[in-house]
Structure formats: C-alpha cells, structure tokens
Design a protein around this motif. Structure first.
Motif, PDB file in Angstrom:
ATOM      1  N   ILE A 173      32.543  30.894  42.183  1.00  0.00           N
ATOM      2  CA  ILE A 173      33.824  30.611  42.850  1.00  0.00           C
ATOM      3  C   ILE A 173      34.759  29.869  41.903  1.00  0.00           C
ATOM      4  O   ILE A 173      35.954  30.173  41.813  1.00  0.00           O
ATOM      5  CB  ILE A 173      33.588  29.804  44.140  1.00  0.00           C
ATOM      6  CG1 ILE A 173      32.865  30.663  45.184  1.00  0.00           C
ATOM      7  CG2 ILE A 173      34.918  29.282  44.699  1.00  0.00           C
ATOM      8  CD1 ILE A 173      32.486  29.911  46.434  1.00  0.00           C
ATOM      9  N   HIS A 174      34.218  28.895  41.185  1.00  0.00           N
ATOM     10  CA  HIS A 174      35.023  28.104  40.247  1.00  0.00           C
ATOM     11  C   HIS A 174      35.653  28.990  39.176  1.00  0.00           C
ATOM     12  O   HIS A 174      36.845  28.876  38.853  1.00  0.00           O
ATOM     13  CB  HIS A 174      34.161  27.022  39.594  1.00  0.00           C
ATOM     14  CG  HIS A 174      34.915  26.161  38.615  1.00  0.00           C
ATOM     15  ND1 HIS A 174      34.980  26.470  37.271  1.00  0.00           N
ATOM     16  CD2 HIS A 174      35.637  25.010  38.786  1.00  0.00           C
ATOM     17  CE1 HIS A 174      35.705  25.554  36.650  1.00  0.00           C
ATOM     18  NE2 HIS A 174      36.114  24.657  37.549  1.00  0.00           N
ATOM     19  N   ASP A 175      34.854  29.911  38.637  1.00  0.00           N
ATOM     20  CA  ASP A 175      35.333  30.764  37.544  1.00  0.00           C
ATOM     21  C   ASP A 175      36.356  31.789  38.025  1.00  0.00           C
ATOM     22  O   ASP A 175      37.198  32.254  37.247  1.00  0.00           O
ATOM     23  CB  ASP A 175      34.155  31.499  36.888  1.00  0.00           C
ATOM     24  CG  ASP A 175      33.233  30.558  36.135  1.00  0.00           C
ATOM     25  OD1 ASP A 175      33.627  29.395  35.905  1.00  0.00           O
ATOM     26  OD2 ASP A 175      32.102  30.974  35.798  1.00  0.00           O
ATOM     27  N   THR A 176      36.291  32.138  39.290  1.00  0.00           N
ATOM     28  CA  THR A 176      37.161  33.193  39.832  1.00  0.00           C
ATOM     29  C   THR A 176      38.341  32.631  40.607  1.00  0.00           C
ATOM     30  O   THR A 176      39.254  33.366  40.992  1.00  0.00           O
ATOM     31  CB  THR A 176      36.329  34.115  40.763  1.00  0.00           C
ATOM     32  OG1 THR A 176      35.086  34.436  40.148  1.00  0.00           O
ATOM     33  CG2 THR A 176      37.053  35.430  41.045  1.00  0.00           C
ATOM     34  N   ASN A 199      41.150  31.005  40.150  1.00  0.00           N
ATOM     35  CA  ASN A 199      42.552  31.243  39.775  1.00  0.00           C
ATOM     36  C   ASN A 199      42.983  32.692  39.983  1.00  0.00           C
ATOM     37  O   ASN A 199      44.190  32.993  39.942  1.00  0.00           O
ATOM     38  CB  ASN A 199      42.773  30.844  38.312  1.00  0.00           C
ATOM     39  CG  ASN A 199      42.723  29.336  38.117  1.00  0.00           C
ATOM     40  OD1 ASN A 199      43.020  28.573  39.037  1.00  0.00           O
ATOM     41  ND2 ASN A 199      42.335  28.894  36.929  1.00  0.00           N
ATOM     42  N   LEU A 200      42.026  33.585  40.189  1.00  0.00           N
ATOM     43  CA  LEU A 200      42.343  34.994  40.404  1.00  0.00           C
ATOM     44  C   LEU A 200      42.523  35.312  41.885  1.00  0.00           C
ATOM     45  O   LEU A 200      42.896  36.435  42.240  1.00  0.00           O
ATOM     46  CB  LEU A 200      41.235  35.882  39.825  1.00  0.00           C
ATOM     47  CG  LEU A 200      40.935  35.716  38.328  1.00  0.00           C
ATOM     48  CD1 LEU A 200      39.767  36.609  37.927  1.00  0.00           C
ATOM     49  CD2 LEU A 200      42.174  36.038  37.491  1.00  0.00           C
ATOM     50  N   LEU A 201      42.260  34.329  42.734  1.00  0.00           N
ATOM     51  CA  LEU A 201      42.329  34.541  44.176  1.00  0.00           C
ATOM     52  C   LEU A 201      43.749  34.365  44.699  1.00  0.00           C
ATOM     53  O   LEU A 201      44.553  33.614  44.128  1.00  0.00           O
ATOM     54  CB  LEU A 201      41.403  33.556  44.899  1.00  0.00           C
ATOM     55  CG  LEU A 201      39.923  33.584  44.520  1.00  0.00           C
ATOM     56  CD1 LEU A 201      39.173  32.497  45.265  1.00  0.00           C
ATOM     57  CD2 LEU A 201      39.315  34.955  44.811  1.00  0.00           C
ATOM     58  N   THR A 202      44.044  35.055  45.786  1.00  0.00           N
ATOM     59  CA  THR A 202      45.326  34.849  46.454  1.00  0.00           C
ATOM     60  C   THR A 202      45.285  33.523  47.217  1.00  0.00           C
ATOM     61  O   THR A 202      44.222  32.896  47.364  1.00  0.00           O
ATOM     62  CB  THR A 202      45.617  35.987  47.443  1.00  0.00           C
ATOM     63  OG1 THR A 202      44.638  35.939  48.498  1.00  0.00           O
ATOM     64  CG2 THR A 202      45.537  37.338  46.748  1.00  0.00           C
ATOM     65  N   ALA A 247      37.641  30.315  49.929  1.00  0.00           N
ATOM     66  CA  ALA A 247      36.837  29.698  48.871  1.00  0.00           C
ATOM     67  C   ALA A 247      36.646  28.210  49.138  1.00  0.00           C
ATOM     68  O   ALA A 247      35.539  27.675  49.007  1.00  0.00           O
ATOM     69  CB  ALA A 247      37.508  29.911  47.514  1.00  0.00           C
ATOM     70  N   ASP A 248      37.720  27.531  49.532  1.00  0.00           N
ATOM     71  CA  ASP A 248      37.638  26.084  49.811  1.00  0.00           C
ATOM     72  C   ASP A 248      36.698  25.807  50.977  1.00  0.00           C
ATOM     73  O   ASP A 248      35.938  24.817  50.959  1.00  0.00           O
ATOM     74  CB  ASP A 248      39.034  25.534  50.126  1.00  0.00           C
ATOM     75  CG  ASP A 248      39.967  25.561  48.930  1.00  0.00           C
ATOM     76  OD1 ASP A 248      39.455  25.633  47.786  1.00  0.00           O
ATOM     77  OD2 ASP A 248      41.197  25.526  49.133  1.00  0.00           O
ATOM     78  N   GLN A 262      34.181  40.278  47.851  1.00  0.00           N
ATOM     79  CA  GLN A 262      34.106  41.339  46.852  1.00  0.00           C
ATOM     80  C   GLN A 262      34.565  40.853  45.480  1.00  0.00           C
ATOM     81  O   GLN A 262      34.011  41.267  44.459  1.00  0.00           O
ATOM     82  CB  GLN A 262      34.938  42.535  47.316  1.00  0.00           C
ATOM     83  CG  GLN A 262      34.324  43.257  48.510  1.00  0.00           C
ATOM     84  CD  GLN A 262      35.182  44.368  49.050  1.00  0.00           C
ATOM     85  OE1 GLN A 262      36.402  44.404  48.823  1.00  0.00           O
ATOM     86  NE2 GLN A 262      34.579  45.284  49.796  1.00  0.00           N
ATOM     87  N   LYS A 263      35.566  39.982  45.448  1.00  0.00           N
ATOM     88  CA  LYS A 263      35.999  39.417  44.157  1.00  0.00           C
ATOM     89  C   LYS A 263      34.916  38.533  43.549  1.00  0.00           C
ATOM     90  O   LYS A 263      34.861  38.360  42.331  1.00  0.00           O
ATOM     91  CB  LYS A 263      37.296  38.621  44.340  1.00  0.00           C
ATOM     92  CG  LYS A 263      38.525  39.494  44.528  1.00  0.00           C
ATOM     93  CD  LYS A 263      39.803  38.675  44.575  1.00  0.00           C
ATOM     94  CE  LYS A 263      41.020  39.584  44.706  1.00  0.00           C
ATOM     95  NZ  LYS A 263      42.305  38.830  44.751  1.00  0.00           N
TER      96      LYS A 263
END
Length: 271
Positions: A7-10, A12-15, A22-23, A56-57
């Motif tokens: 989650i941490h690595d991805t 910034n790519l999330l809307t 995620a939070d 999925q992300k």
C-alpha cells in the motif's frame, strides 16, 4: 511483500477515493479480516467499484484476495521453541475455557433456559465447523432427556425456517456471527415469530443482533485458522453451561436420563 508495504509503495498512484480505502485498511489492519465491503463503504463513503479498483492496483483479484493475504501475515504456525508445542496447545485450550467463563452471563443463561423450556420445538443451526458442534449439542441435549434437532444444511435451514412460528426456538452457532447462510435462515425464522438464542463471539455481529438472547464465546478466528479446536472448545463450554443450567433450573435428574441412554446402547459394544 507485506500488504502494508505494498500500500505504501502504491499510495501515490491511487485516486483520492482509493486513498480513503487504503487509509481504512492501514488503520484497521487485522480488524479488516472481520470487515465486509459494506463496512468499508460505510466508513469511507465510496462505492464497490472503488474498493475493487484499489484491490486490483494492489495486485489482488478482489477484496477477498486482499483479506487472505492479510490473514497469511497474521497466521502463526506452531514453532519449536524452549516451550513444548504440547504446552502451547494446552494453554490455548485452557485459555479458551477461561476466557469464555469470563464472558458467561448468568442472567442470559436464565433467559435462554426459559426459552428452551417454553418452546414447542428446538432446533440448532450451524454450518461448517459450527455444524459439527451443532450435532454435538444435539447429542448432549438428548442425554439430558430433551429432543432437539440439529440442522446443518443451509437449504434445510431455510426450508424449516419458512415453517417456524412463535412456538419454535433456534439455537444459532457462529463464532464470527457473520455466517451468511445461517443469517439468511434466521431472518426468515425471525419474520415468522421464532425465538433465537445466538452463541457467538461478537455481540454486535449480524447473527447476534437477531438473537433474543446472546451467549458469548471468546475465540477470535481468522481466515486461516477457521474451525480451530480452540473455537470448538469455547463453543462446547458455552453449550455445557447452557445445558447444565437447564438441568439445574428444572430439576432434571441427569444421572437417571444418562442411565436410560446408556442402557439403550450398552449392547452396541463389542465384547
């Protein structure tokens, strides 16, 4: 890779909406194992599609896949150490009894045995591991002179529930309190006026909320240790409290009943 690092690595790519999911997952951590899509939607105010896209992300096929990955991180198989694994298992089972005892509520037991005594018919609902416990409970009641019926097939549960009325009682077994098949059948029975005793870990769970009285067990189950012996011990202890209280309340001669049952099967043994 840890799901938290994923989650941490991805992140910034999330809307913006996906970051809400995620939070929530990060703040909930292992508690997410007991959450549903509806729980996440209520907490984050996002839709199903957003939750699925987030999963999925992260590289998961869906929410269930994410929960299994979290469960894998939390699962600890027995390890050899200075303490014998035999002692470890013993302590787990003893803790199951002690923790269930700490939650025992005599007033709830009193209400439950009154409902059993007043019911015209008593049924026990459970599926999976709880279904096996339901069969054990049926046998335990029989030795106390009370004929009850365990139903462990979800279709038969629903069919019977459709014919129940206010004179019928269901004892529902579910450690999580979220077993869909049992919940669906209980809703049908509830609409027909049947009474419900819920035996579950969580008093705020959907199944427990349908109960007229709740008897609480004390073992938290995760996806990978479902059907654990500790959970079964907790259920059986709660069941034994209930049946023993029933015998004491209505002055049932347990020895006399057991003698009758014993005489009926004594010739079934090989000499």
């Amino acid at each position: 890779m840890s799901y938290l690092k994923n989650i941490h690595d991805t992140y910034n790519l999330l809307t913006k909406s996906e970051k809400k999911v995620a939070d929530f997952v990060v703040s909930s951590q292992k508690k997410i194992l007991h959450s549903t899509m509806q729980d996440i939607k209520r907490a984050t105010m996002v839709g199903d599609a957003t939750i699925i896209r987030f999963c999925q992300k992260m590289g998961y096929t869906g929410f269930s896949d994410l929960k299994i990955d979290i469960a894998k991180e939390g699962f600890s198989a027995p390890q050899r150490s200075e303490d014998s694994f035999i002692d470890t298992i013993e302590h787990k089972l003893m803790d199951a009894i002690h923790d269930t005892r700490a939650l025992a509520n005599e007033e709830h037991l009193k209400q439950a045995v009154t409902m059993i005594h007043q019911a015209k018919r008593v049924f026990i609902f459970g599926v999976g591991s709880s279904g096996i416990t339901a069969l054990d409970m049926e046998s335990r009641f029989l030795r106390s002179g009370l004929q009850v019926k365990a139903i462990i097939d979800s279709h038969y549960q629903a069919m019977n529930a459709a014919l129940f009325d206010e004179h019928d009682l269901i004892i529902a077994l579910s450690l999580t309190g979220k077993t869909q098949d049992v919940f669906d059948s209980l809703q049908i029975a509830k609409k027909n006026g049947a009474k419900i005793i819920a035996i579950s870990n969580y008093v705020l769970s959907p199944i427990a909320q349908l109960g007229d009285v709740i008897l609480q067990t004390a073992i938290e189950e995760y996806l990978l240790n479902g059907g654990s012996l500790s959970g079964k011990v907790s259920q059986i202890f709660a069941i034994d409290l209930l049946i023993t209280y029933y015998e004491l309340t209505y002055d049932i001669n347990g020895i006399q009943m057991r003698e009758k049952v014993a005489r009926s099967v004594i010739n079934k043994q090989i000499n």
